[in-house]
Design an enzyme around this catalytic site. Structure first.
Site, mmCIF file in Angstrom:
data_model
loop_
_atom_site.group_PDB
_atom_site.id
_atom_site.type_symbol
_atom_site.label_atom_id
_atom_site.label_comp_id
_atom_site.label_asym_id
_atom_site.label_seq_id
_atom_site.Cartn_x
_atom_site.Cartn_y
_atom_site.Cartn_z
ATOM 1 N N SER A 155 57.414 -53.476 -43.608
ATOM 2 C CA SER A 155 58.192 -53.427 -42.146
ATOM 3 C C SER A 155 58.839 -54.411 -41.630
ATOM 4 O O SER A 155 58.555 -55.930 -42.534
ATOM 5 C CB SER A 155 57.234 -52.728 -41.535
ATOM 6 O OG SER A 155 57.181 -52.664 -39.469
ATOM 7 N N TYR A 198 48.718 -53.003 -37.645
ATOM 8 C CA TYR A 198 49.554 -53.066 -38.697
ATOM 9 C C TYR A 198 50.290 -54.026 -39.042
ATOM 10 O O TYR A 198 50.612 -54.362 -40.348
ATOM 11 C CB TYR A 198 50.574 -51.892 -37.542
ATOM 12 C CG TYR A 198 51.664 -50.680 -39.224
ATOM 13 C CD1 TYR A 198 51.203 -50.569 -39.614
ATOM 14 C CD2 TYR A 198 52.939 -51.918 -38.221
ATOM 15 C CE1 TYR A 198 52.444 -49.909 -39.927
ATOM 16 C CE2 TYR A 198 53.862 -51.296 -39.486
ATOM 17 C CZ TYR A 198 53.674 -50.231 -40.113
ATOM 18 O OH TYR A 198 55.231 -49.682 -40.885
ATOM 19 N N LYS A 237 51.063 -55.373 -43.311
ATOM 20 C CA LYS A 237 52.286 -56.081 -43.755
ATOM 21 C C LYS A 237 52.663 -56.920 -43.509
ATOM 22 O O LYS A 237 53.389 -57.444 -45.044
ATOM 23 C CB LYS A 237 53.667 -55.240 -42.739
ATOM 24 C CG LYS A 237 53.565 -53.535 -42.606
ATOM 25 C CD LYS A 237 53.149 -52.484 -43.575
ATOM 26 C CE LYS A 237 53.455 -51.125 -43.504
ATOM 27 N NZ LYS A 237 54.193 -50.992 -45.156
#
Length: 254
Positions: free
Chosen positions: A146, A159, A163
Site C-alpha cells: 500500500s 494497517y 504494510k
C-alpha cells in the site's frame, strides 16, 4: 549495429498463484496474468465465488485452476503451496484493514490485521520461494502492499504498521534469494475503487480528503494495477527486486 530488443511481457509457460483473487485487486491481477499467457491458480477463502470466477475466466480460453486458501492458516497454506506448486509467480492480494483511532485499537484488531498482513504474507512468500528453490527455478514474488507502507494515515496506525513490515521483509528476502534468481517486490496502490473500499468512497468527507492527496485528481481503479502486475511478473522487470512500485497518483510525492 544491433538494436536492443524489448524484453517480453508475456508469461506463457509460467504458473502463477494469486491469493485474494475473488474480488478487487486480486481478481484484476489474476485476469492480467492470464491475459499475458500464464497458467493462473486463483486462491481465496470463499469456495463458491472462487469457482464462479474460475468458470468465467475459463470461458476466455485461459488456463485457470482454483484453490480454497486462507493464508492466515500458515501450516495449511504451506502444505497447499507444496502440493500444488512450484509457482513461478506469486501475487498476494489477501489482506485485512480495521481502521480506528490509535487510542481505540484493540488487541483483537491488532492481532487480526497483523496475522494476515504480516504473518500470513511472510509465510506465503516463504512457501512459494521454498518450492522454487527445491525445483531450482527462478521466480517473481509480489505482495500487494500500500502507499500507506510509505506514509502515515489517520485511523490507520495498525494497517500502516503492517504494510511497513511487508516492505521490510520484502527487501530482506530479495537480498537472500537474489543469487537464486528469485525476485521479491511489492505493489503499493493508493485508494482503489473495490467492494472492500465502498465505505470510504461512500463518505463525501473521506473521498474529498483522498482526492485532495492524489495529484492526478482521481481515485484509482483496479485496471490501474493490472499492468504493474504483468510488468513485475515478467522478464521486462528482470533487474527489479527488493523494491516497491508505487501506483499512488503522486500521493507520496508531496
Amino acid at each position: 549495429m544491433t538494436l536492443p530488443k524489448t524484453p517480453s511481457f508475456r508469461l506463457d509457460g509460467k504458473r502463477a498463484l494469486v491469493t485474494g483473487a475473488s474480488s478487487g485487486i486480486g481478481l484484476g491481477c489474476a485476469v492480467a496474468l492470464a491475459e499475458a499467457g500464464a497458467n493462473v491458480t486463483i486462491a481465496a477463502r470463499g469456495a463458491d465465488r472462487l469457482q464462479d470466477i474460475a468458470t468465467q475466466m475459463r470461458t476466455e480460453g485461459w488456463e485457470i485452476e482454483s484453490l480454497v486458501m486462507d493464508i492466515g492458516d500458515v501450516e495449511n497454506t504451506a502444505k497447499q503451496v507444496a502440493d500444488h506448486g512450484p509457482f513461478d509467480i506469486l501475487i498476494n492480494s489477501a489482506g485485512l484493514a480495521r481502521h480506528s483511532e490509535a487510542t481505540k485499537t484493540t488487541p483483537d484488531d491488532f492481532d487480526a490485521v497483523s496475522d494476515l498482513n504480516i504473518k500470513g504474507a511472510y509465510f506465503l512468500t516463504q512457501a512459494v520461494a521454498k518450492g522454487l528453490i527445491a525445483a531450482g527455478k527462478s521466480g517473481s514474488l509480489i505482495n500487494i502492499s500500500s502507499q500507506m507502507a510509505h506514509v502515515g494515515g489517520i485511523d490507520r496506525a495498525v494497517y500502516c504498521g503492517t504494510k511497513h513490515a511487508v516492505e521490510g521483509f520484502t527487501k530482506s528476502m530479495a537480498i537472500e534469494w537474489g543469487k537464486l534468481g528469485i525476485r521479491v517486490n511489492t505493489i503499493c496502490p493508493t485508494f482503489i475503487r473495490t467492494p472492500l473500499t465502498a465505505a470510504t468512497f461512500d463518505d463525501p468527507e473521506k473521498i474529498a480528503w483522498v482526492e485532495s492527496k492524489i495529484k492526478l485528481g482521481r481515485v484509482g481503479e483496479v485496471t490501474d494495477i493490472m499492468g504493474a502486475a504483468v510488468y513485475l511478473a515478467s522478464d521486462a522487470s528482470a533487474m527489479v527486486t527488493g523494491t516497491s512500485l508505487l501506483i499512488d497518483g503522486g500521493w507520496t510525492a508531496g
